[in-house]
Design a protein around this motif. Structure first.
Motif, PDB file in Angstrom:
ATOM      1  N   ARG A 243       0.830  -1.210   0.000  1.00  0.00           N
ATOM      2  CA  ARG A 243       0.000   0.000   0.000  1.00  0.00           C
ATOM      3  C   ARG A 243       0.862   1.257   0.000  1.00  0.00           C
ATOM      4  NH1 ARG A 243      -4.693  -1.201   4.582  1.00  0.00           N
ATOM      5  NH2 ARG A 243      -5.810  -2.833   3.429  1.00  0.00           N
ATOM      6  N   ILE A 244       0.503   2.190  -0.889  1.00  0.00           N
ATOM      7  CA  ILE A 244       1.169   3.487  -0.964  1.00  0.00           C
ATOM      8  C   ILE A 244       0.101   4.578  -0.882  1.00  0.00           C
ATOM      9  CG2 ILE A 244       2.607   5.038  -2.370  1.00  0.00           C
ATOM     10  CD1 ILE A 244       3.711   2.556  -3.784  1.00  0.00           C
ATOM     11  N   GLU A 245       0.407   5.627  -0.117  1.00  0.00           N
ATOM     12  CA  GLU A 245      -0.462   6.803  -0.090  1.00  0.00           C
ATOM     13  C   GLU A 245       0.364   8.006  -0.497  1.00  0.00           C
ATOM     14  OE1 GLU A 245      -4.083   7.814   2.658  1.00  0.00           O
ATOM     15  OE2 GLU A 245      -2.239   8.292   3.733  1.00  0.00           O
ATOM     16  N   ILE A 246      -0.231   8.871  -1.317  1.00  0.00           N
ATOM     17  CA  ILE A 246       0.518  10.022  -1.813  1.00  0.00           C
ATOM     18  C   ILE A 246      -0.327  11.279  -1.668  1.00  0.00           C
ATOM     19  CG2 ILE A 246      -0.235   9.627  -4.212  1.00  0.00           C
ATOM     20  CD1 ILE A 246       2.618  10.528  -5.046  1.00  0.00           C
ATOM     21  N   TYR A 247       0.319  12.352  -1.181  1.00  0.00           N
ATOM     22  CA  TYR A 247      -0.320  13.654  -1.016  1.00  0.00           C
ATOM     23  C   TYR A 247       0.344  14.630  -1.980  1.00  0.00           C
ATOM     24  CZ  TYR A 247      -2.252  11.692   3.275  1.00  0.00           C
ATOM     25  OH  TYR A 247      -2.926  10.897   4.176  1.00  0.00           O
ATOM     26  N   GLY A 248      -0.466  15.317  -2.786  1.00  0.00           N
ATOM     27  CA  GLY A 248       0.147  16.192  -3.769  1.00  0.00           C
ATOM     28  C   GLY A 248      -0.807  17.206  -4.369  1.00  0.00           C
ATOM     29  N   ASP A 249      -0.329  17.834  -5.440  1.00  0.00           N
ATOM     30  CA  ASP A 249      -1.074  18.877  -6.126  1.00  0.00           C
ATOM     31  C   ASP A 249      -1.349  18.447  -7.567  1.00  0.00           C
ATOM     32  OD1 ASP A 249       1.477  19.261  -7.343  1.00  0.00           O
ATOM     33  OD2 ASP A 249       2.018  20.749  -5.827  1.00  0.00           O
TER      34      ASP A 249
ATOM     35  N   HIS B 148      -3.621   5.113  -2.758  1.00  0.00           N
ATOM     36  CA  HIS B 148      -4.582   6.169  -2.469  1.00  0.00           C
ATOM     37  C   HIS B 148      -3.917   7.497  -2.818  1.00  0.00           C
ATOM     38  CE1 HIS B 148      -7.502   4.100   0.602  1.00  0.00           C
ATOM     39  NE2 HIS B 148      -7.290   3.354  -0.477  1.00  0.00           N
ATOM     40  N   THR B 149      -4.516   8.239  -3.739  1.00  0.00           N
ATOM     41  CA  THR B 149      -3.994   9.536  -4.153  1.00  0.00           C
ATOM     42  C   THR B 149      -4.842  10.640  -3.548  1.00  0.00           C
ATOM     43  OG1 THR B 149      -3.136   8.659  -6.243  1.00  0.00           O
ATOM     44  CG2 THR B 149      -3.509  11.024  -6.130  1.00  0.00           C
TER      45      THR B 149
ATOM     46  N   THR C  21     -16.464  16.362   5.697  1.00  0.00           N
ATOM     47  CA  THR C  21     -16.372  14.903   5.729  1.00  0.00           C
ATOM     48  C   THR C  21     -15.043  14.484   6.346  1.00  0.00           C
ATOM     49  OG1 THR C  21     -15.387  14.756   3.513  1.00  0.00           O
ATOM     50  CG2 THR C  21     -17.806  14.685   3.664  1.00  0.00           C
ATOM     51  N   GLN C  22     -15.027  13.325   6.989  1.00  0.00           N
ATOM     52  CA  GLN C  22     -13.820  12.859   7.669  1.00  0.00           C
ATOM     53  C   GLN C  22     -13.470  11.444   7.218  1.00  0.00           C
ATOM     54  OE1 GLN C  22     -11.624  14.207  10.215  1.00  0.00           O
ATOM     55  NE2 GLN C  22     -12.445  16.098   9.375  1.00  0.00           N
ATOM     56  N   TRP C  23     -12.258  11.264   6.752  1.00  0.00           N
ATOM     57  CA  TRP C  23     -11.747   9.945   6.427  1.00  0.00           C
ATOM     58  C   TRP C  23     -11.302   9.251   7.705  1.00  0.00           C
ATOM     59  CZ3 TRP C  23     -11.501   5.958   3.415  1.00  0.00           C
ATOM     60  CH2 TRP C  23     -10.408   5.082   3.446  1.00  0.00           C
ATOM     61  N   ASP C  24     -11.611   7.977   7.823  1.00  0.00           N
ATOM     62  CA  ASP C  24     -11.189   7.181   8.970  1.00  0.00           C
ATOM     63  C   ASP C  24      -9.821   6.577   8.658  1.00  0.00           C
ATOM     64  OD1 ASP C  24     -10.785   5.432  11.043  1.00  0.00           O
ATOM     65  OD2 ASP C  24     -12.565   4.199  10.644  1.00  0.00           O
ATOM     66  N   PHE C  25      -8.772   7.153   9.239  1.00  0.00           N
ATOM     67  CA  PHE C  25      -7.415   6.723   8.936  1.00  0.00           C
ATOM     68  C   PHE C  25      -7.109   5.319   9.446  1.00  0.00           C
ATOM     69  CE2 PHE C  25      -6.987  11.207   8.133  1.00  0.00           C
ATOM     70  CZ  PHE C  25      -6.022  11.289   7.139  1.00  0.00           C
ATOM     71  N   THR C  26      -7.916   4.811  10.348  1.00  0.00           N
ATOM     72  CA  THR C  26      -7.690   3.439  10.822  1.00  0.00           C
ATOM     73  C   THR C  26      -8.213   2.406   9.826  1.00  0.00           C
ATOM     74  OG1 THR C  26      -9.809   3.283  12.015  1.00  0.00           O
ATOM     75  CG2 THR C  26      -7.933   4.242  13.190  1.00  0.00           C
ATOM     76  N   GLN C  27      -8.977   2.864   8.850  1.00  0.00           N
ATOM     77  CA  GLN C  27      -9.606   1.960   7.879  1.00  0.00           C
ATOM     78  C   GLN C  27      -8.595   1.395   6.879  1.00  0.00           C
ATOM     79  OE1 GLN C  27     -13.185   3.668   6.188  1.00  0.00           O
ATOM     80  NE2 GLN C  27     -13.010   2.433   4.339  1.00  0.00           N
ATOM     81  N   TRP C  28      -7.546   2.155   6.622  1.00  0.00           N
ATOM     82  CA  TRP C  28      -6.580   1.764   5.581  1.00  0.00           C
ATOM     83  C   TRP C  28      -5.241   2.403   5.931  1.00  0.00           C
ATOM     84  CZ3 TRP C  28      -3.424   3.813   1.740  1.00  0.00           C
ATOM     85  CH2 TRP C  28      -3.110   2.986   0.653  1.00  0.00           C
ATOM     86  N   THR C  29      -4.236   1.592   6.210  1.00  0.00           N
ATOM     87  CA  THR C  29      -2.920   2.107   6.603  1.00  0.00           C
ATOM     88  C   THR C  29      -1.905   1.786   5.511  1.00  0.00           C
ATOM     89  OG1 THR C  29      -3.425   1.783   8.941  1.00  0.00           O
ATOM     90  CG2 THR C  29      -1.102   2.052   8.350  1.00  0.00           C
ATOM     91  N   PRO C  30      -1.243   2.801   4.961  1.00  0.00           N
ATOM     92  CA  PRO C  30      -0.250   2.543   3.919  1.00  0.00           C
ATOM     93  C   PRO C  30       1.037   1.954   4.493  1.00  0.00           C
ATOM     94  CG  PRO C  30      -0.271   4.870   4.461  1.00  0.00           C
ATOM     95  CD  PRO C  30      -1.377   4.248   5.262  1.00  0.00           C
TER      96      PRO C  30
END
Length: 360
Positions: A150-156, A197-198, A230-239
């Motif tokens: 699993r990879i999560e990326i934060y960007g523009d 997850h992007t 809205t709030q994402w549940d960070f415990t639902q999916w951990t990268p």
């Protein structure tokens, strides 16, 4: 000249298209769909898709396929990949409201696969997935296996893939030339067989954006449509690993446009970056974080990469955070958003870095 030829489908309303054979709708709550991304399942029969790169995969039988969508603004585009054909996808242009989109009525008899992939981002609105329409005697098969990495990326906009299908001498803003599938993060995830997850938004920054909200206010949302509650549940999916590629818009809006007044000092810029990375660290205490920048002109001189380096060094020292790294994508001199060739080069660099870092 575009690197990838696409066939643009028009919208066909349910009432205006007659199938040669009886058909059935496979509801979106069927357990055989494989969903990927931050998706709002409040209504399981109508899950809401908003983030770039969100996808729905399914295996099915039969000779025909249509997709039912209910699009918020009529601005979204989706890739529809049949049987793994990614070089020449059907590009679905969503119309506003609930519509049925006929993908094919001439598939060979037998088993098939489909992936519906959101090319565009939250700026273009949310889309409710209402299910697939198949032949009357057809069915969904077991879904493809979900990747274990699993990879999560934060960007523009770079991470979203804005303008990446445009001609080198073309414009950057056309929605039908924004294709997250060929953005560097998405390519990297496929290279590494990882689920991605992007979390990106064109024009967003850490200190200032081209609109009234910034990434520290946006990164934790379930819906990507503007600044919302809205709030994402960070415990639902951990990268397994996080990539952060931000500050390009800050560099323009602060240094070039002088939009943030008073202009922040170097120390304030470093602190703002530290604050955001620490907010991600608070969600994932043990996950490696790669602080990236580029490949637009924020990496044209050492100033903005220097802020990233300074922030990482401080966090390593003050927080004893040993799971922080940096990577920079060189500015090529191209003035617009990176095109697919540049995304591929950046993905090659990021793939090699993650492969070594994660022993993948």
């Amino acid at each position: 000249m575009k690197l990838f030829h696409s066939f643009l489908l028009g919208a066909l309303c349910c009432s205006s298209f007659a199938w040669a054979e009886p058909v059935q709708t496979i509801s979106a709550d069927n357990q055989q769909y494989l969903y990927t991304g931050r998706i709002d399942f409040a209504d399981k029969k109508s899950p809401s898709i908003s983030w770039a790169g969100t996808s729905i995969k399914a295996n099915f039988t039969g000779t025909s396929l249509a997709v039912k969508l209910d699009d918020q603004f009529g601005k979204n585009y989706f890739n529809v990949f049949i049987d793994g054909e990614t070089q020449h996808p059907y590009v679905l242009e969503a119309k506003q409201g609930e519509q049925m989109y006929v993908i094919s009525t001439a598939l060979k008899p037998g088993n098939h696969s489909v992936e519906i992939y959101k090319r565009t981002e939250g700026e273009e609105g949310a889309t409710a997935f209402k299910g697939l329409v198949l032949d009357a005697g057809a069915k969904l098969l077991a879904p493809p296996a979900r990747p274990t990495r699993r990879i999560e990326i934060y960007g523009d906009s770079i991470t979203s893939g804005a303008g990446n299908e445009g001609a080198d001498n073309g414009v950057d803003h056309l929605l039908n030339e924004k294709n997250n599938y060929w953005a560097y993060g998405a390519i990297t995830a496929r290279n590494l067989n990882a689920e991605l997850h992007t979390i990106s938004q064109s024009g967003i920054g850490i200190m200032i954006s081209w609109f009234p909200f910034i990434m520290p206010q946006f990164y934790d949302q379930l819906s990507a449509v503007g600044d919302n509650k809205t709030q994402w549940d960070f415990t639902q999916w951990t990268p397994d690993v996080v990539v952060i590629n931000l500050l390009q818009n800050d560099s323009w809006l602060i240094d070039r446009e002088k939009r943030l007044q008073p202009i922040p000092s170097d120390a304030q810029r470093v602190q703002a970056y530290i604050d955001f990375v620490r907010s991600i660290r608070a969600k994932y205490p043990n996950v490696p974080i790669i602080c990236a920048l580029g490949s637009m002109d924020a990496t044209a001189n050492p100033k903005w990469p220097g802020y990233v380096n300074a922030a990482v060094e401080r966090m390593r020292k003050e927080n004893k955070d040993t799971k922080l790294d940096t990577i920079f994508f060189d500015y090529t001199g191209f003035g617009g958003h990176p095109r697919i060739a540049q995304h591929k080069a950046n993905a090659e660099k990021l793939t090699a870095f993650i492969k070594q870092k994660m022993n993948w």
